[in-house]
Design a protein around this motif. Structure first.
Motif, mmCIF file in Angstrom:
data_model
loop_
_atom_site.group_PDB
_atom_site.id
_atom_site.type_symbol
_atom_site.label_atom_id
_atom_site.label_comp_id
_atom_site.label_asym_id
_atom_site.label_seq_id
_atom_site.Cartn_x
_atom_site.Cartn_y
_atom_site.Cartn_z
ATOM 1 N N LEU A 155 0.819 -0.983 -0.106
ATOM 2 C CA LEU A 155 -0.118 -0.040 -0.022
ATOM 3 C C LEU A 155 0.975 1.303 -0.035
ATOM 4 N N SER A 156 0.918 1.905 -1.086
ATOM 5 C CA SER A 156 1.798 2.981 -1.261
ATOM 6 C C SER A 156 1.529 4.165 -0.221
ATOM 7 N N LEU A 157 0.405 4.492 0.464
ATOM 8 C CA LEU A 157 0.151 5.259 1.592
ATOM 9 C C LEU A 157 -1.029 4.765 2.639
ATOM 10 N N PHE A 158 -0.334 4.410 3.756
ATOM 11 C CA PHE A 158 -1.178 3.813 4.736
ATOM 12 C C PHE A 158 -1.031 4.711 6.020
ATOM 13 N N ASP A 159 -2.098 5.000 6.580
ATOM 14 C CA ASP A 159 -1.928 5.758 7.942
ATOM 15 C C ASP A 159 -1.672 5.052 9.019
ATOM 16 N N LEU A 160 -0.565 5.104 9.607
ATOM 17 C CA LEU A 160 -0.179 4.206 10.733
ATOM 18 C C LEU A 160 -1.230 4.100 12.202
ATOM 19 N N ARG A 161 -1.808 5.227 12.146
ATOM 20 C CA ARG A 161 -2.912 5.589 13.078
ATOM 21 C C ARG A 161 -3.994 4.343 12.974
ATOM 22 N N ASP A 162 -4.197 3.752 11.757
ATOM 23 C CA ASP A 162 -5.071 2.748 11.481
ATOM 24 C C ASP A 162 -4.803 1.539 11.932
ATOM 25 N N ILE A 163 -3.392 1.252 12.416
ATOM 26 C CA ILE A 163 -3.040 -0.055 12.803
ATOM 27 C C ILE A 163 -3.889 -0.626 14.093
ATOM 28 N N TYR A 164 -4.263 -1.964 13.798
ATOM 29 C CA TYR A 164 -5.377 -2.319 14.724
ATOM 30 C C TYR A 164 -4.622 -2.810 15.963
ATOM 31 N N GLY A 165 -3.642 -3.529 15.883
ATOM 32 C CA GLY A 165 -2.835 -4.409 16.755
ATOM 33 C C GLY A 165 -1.295 -4.578 16.700
ATOM 34 N N ILE A 166 -0.540 -5.259 17.745
ATOM 35 C CA ILE A 166 0.763 -5.482 17.622
ATOM 36 C C ILE A 166 1.098 -7.074 17.717
ATOM 37 N N ASN A 167 2.289 -7.201 17.476
ATOM 38 C CA ASN A 167 2.777 -8.588 17.409
ATOM 39 C C ASN A 167 3.987 -8.401 18.729
ATOM 40 N N LEU A 168 3.424 -8.718 19.756
ATOM 41 C CA LEU A 168 4.389 -8.518 20.991
ATOM 42 C C LEU A 168 3.975 -9.675 21.940
ATOM 43 N N SER A 169 5.266 -10.358 22.182
ATOM 44 C CA SER A 169 5.147 -11.614 22.964
ATOM 45 C C SER A 169 5.755 -11.114 24.295
ATOM 46 N N LEU A 170 4.631 -10.402 25.237
ATOM 47 C CA LEU A 170 4.976 -9.944 26.532
ATOM 48 C C LEU A 170 3.671 -10.269 27.345
ATOM 49 N N PRO A 171 3.737 -11.522 28.220
ATOM 50 C CA PRO A 171 2.744 -11.833 29.017
ATOM 51 C C PRO A 171 1.871 -10.701 29.669
ATOM 52 N N GLN A 172 2.744 -9.805 30.168
ATOM 53 C CA GLN A 172 2.163 -8.588 31.119
ATOM 54 C C GLN A 172 1.213 -7.741 30.103
ATOM 55 N N ALA A 173 1.305 -7.805 28.701
ATOM 56 C CA ALA A 173 0.610 -6.772 28.027
ATOM 57 C C ALA A 173 -0.784 -7.473 27.586
ATOM 58 N N GLN A 174 -0.843 -8.735 27.783
ATOM 59 C CA GLN A 174 -2.245 -9.575 27.296
ATOM 60 C C GLN A 174 -3.602 -8.948 27.751
ATOM 61 N N GLN A 175 -3.461 -8.523 29.014
ATOM 62 C CA GLN A 175 -4.702 -8.014 29.921
ATOM 63 C C GLN A 175 -5.166 -6.901 29.175
ATOM 64 N N PRO A 232 6.898 -6.274 13.352
ATOM 65 C CA PRO A 232 8.175 -6.760 14.193
ATOM 66 C C PRO A 232 7.508 -6.486 15.611
ATOM 67 N N GLU A 233 8.299 -7.320 16.422
ATOM 68 C CA GLU A 233 7.962 -7.343 18.044
ATOM 69 C C GLU A 233 8.917 -6.259 18.691
ATOM 70 N N GLN A 234 10.106 -5.981 17.933
ATOM 71 C CA GLN A 234 11.094 -5.215 18.605
ATOM 72 C C GLN A 234 10.088 -3.636 18.683
ATOM 73 N N ARG A 235 10.557 -2.847 19.708
ATOM 74 C CA ARG A 235 10.024 -1.476 19.662
ATOM 75 C C ARG A 235 8.492 -1.294 19.588
ATOM 76 N N SER A 236 7.770 -2.249 19.836
ATOM 77 C CA SER A 236 6.350 -2.345 19.801
ATOM 78 C C SER A 236 5.576 -1.352 20.641
ATOM 79 N N LEU A 237 6.331 -1.244 21.915
ATOM 80 C CA LEU A 237 5.764 -0.184 23.021
ATOM 81 C C LEU A 237 5.739 1.203 22.505
ATOM 82 N N GLU A 238 6.908 1.454 21.793
ATOM 83 C CA GLU A 238 7.310 2.751 21.471
ATOM 84 C C GLU A 238 6.351 3.150 20.370
#
Length: 291
Positions: A96-116, A173-179
């Motif tokens: 997609l040549s132009l995608f607004d990242l504000r429309d990202i629905y979710g993340i790919n983060l393997s962090l149990p504390q985040a699952q809640q 990416p899993e890295q920098r998902s919180l940022e």
């Protein structure tokens, strides 16, 4: 002089016929399986949509399925099942040549504390992001560039999606998902566009391959305790029924499917009996996701 030999031959023939008769008597029926197996079979359904990529029905591990993904006692049985499984899930790549990242629905983060947390806003306001403070535009630019180095360049970033999850995109990416989460939430609040080219890896189910699999195999969802339950295991062990096992990832509640070839009398009978006992056919469930 030939009498002992004749008796020996007759004895062997009799023993063979006795063994065959015993084997025939050991054959089981669909009704026997349905009435004897005592298992609480899982119900197959899509989990509630989650912002966490891995908490949804996740079939990414079936893409280019490795042979060692299946388990079972006989290599030939696993290889036969693999031949029908290896193409049921694939990926489609598109840009997609132009995608607004504000429309990202979710993340790919393997962090149990985040699952809640079930929204990016909840994550950004949690203790997980306590050290990621965005107060000014300068803070925002700094955090965004940590998440996506050289953000202003035209290099595409990677997103994930799945055909059964609708038009919902996940940060790959899993890295920098919180940022990234904190930057997206800040941009949403301040109405700051985050336009970027993206490369989407979309996981898709192959309807025709699933139909072929269904013709050749019972693919049954089994509870975790099935492999410790004698009422079920007796059929696999005592009758040497050919089978293979494969995990399906379904958020925090993974399941395993049992593959029983329909062309073998014993395994087909066992499959039909387990269906009557309450087992759900995973292929039927997956086929509904292709409509």
């Amino acid at each position: 002089m030939n009498q002992p030999t004749s008796n020996s031959i007759l004895s062997r023939i009799g023993a063979t016929l006795t063994r065959r008769s015993a084997q025939q008597n050991r054959l089981f029926t669909v009704k026997q399986v349905a009435s004897s197996v005592q298992l609480a079979f899982p119900t197959l359904k899509l989990p509630e949509l989650s912002i966490h990529w891995k908490q949804n029905l996740n079939l990414q591990h079936l893409v280019n399925l490795p042979r060692n993904a299946l388990s079972g006692p006989v290599q030939e049985d696993k290889a036969a099942a693999h031949a029908f499984l290896k193409n049921i899930v694939s990926t489609e790549e598109y840009t997609l040549s132009l995608f607004d990242l504000r429309d990202i629905y979710g993340i790919n983060l393997s962090l149990p504390q985040a699952q809640q947390y079930q929204s990016l806003e909840d994550i950004s306001g949690s203790e997980l992001c306590r050290d990621i403070r965005i107060i000014s535009m300068r803070d925002f630019d700094k955090v965004l560039n940590r998440a996506i180095p050289e953000f202003k360049q035209k290099k595409a970033i990677q997103l994930l999606s799945a055909s059964w999850l609708g038009l919902n995109y996940f940060w790959a990416p899993e890295q920098r998902s919180l940022e990234l989460t904190c930057a997206i939430v800040y941009a949403r609040r301040r109405e700051l566009p985050l336009n970027k080219p993206v490369l989407v890896n979309r996981i898709v189910l192959n309807k025709s391959e699933l139909a072929v699999l269904q013709q050749h195999y019972h693919v049954l969802a089994m509870p975790e305790n099935a492999w410790d339950e004698n009422s079920f295991m007796q059929y696999l062990i005592n009758y040497r029924v050919p089978y293979a096992r494969l995990p399906l990832l379904r958020g925090s509640h993974p399941i395993e499917v049992l593959l029983l070839p329909r062309h073998e009398t014993g395994s087909d009978t066992l499959g039909l009996g387990l269906r009557k006992a309450g087992a759900q056919d995973a292929t039927e469930f997956l086929l509904t996701l292709t409509n």
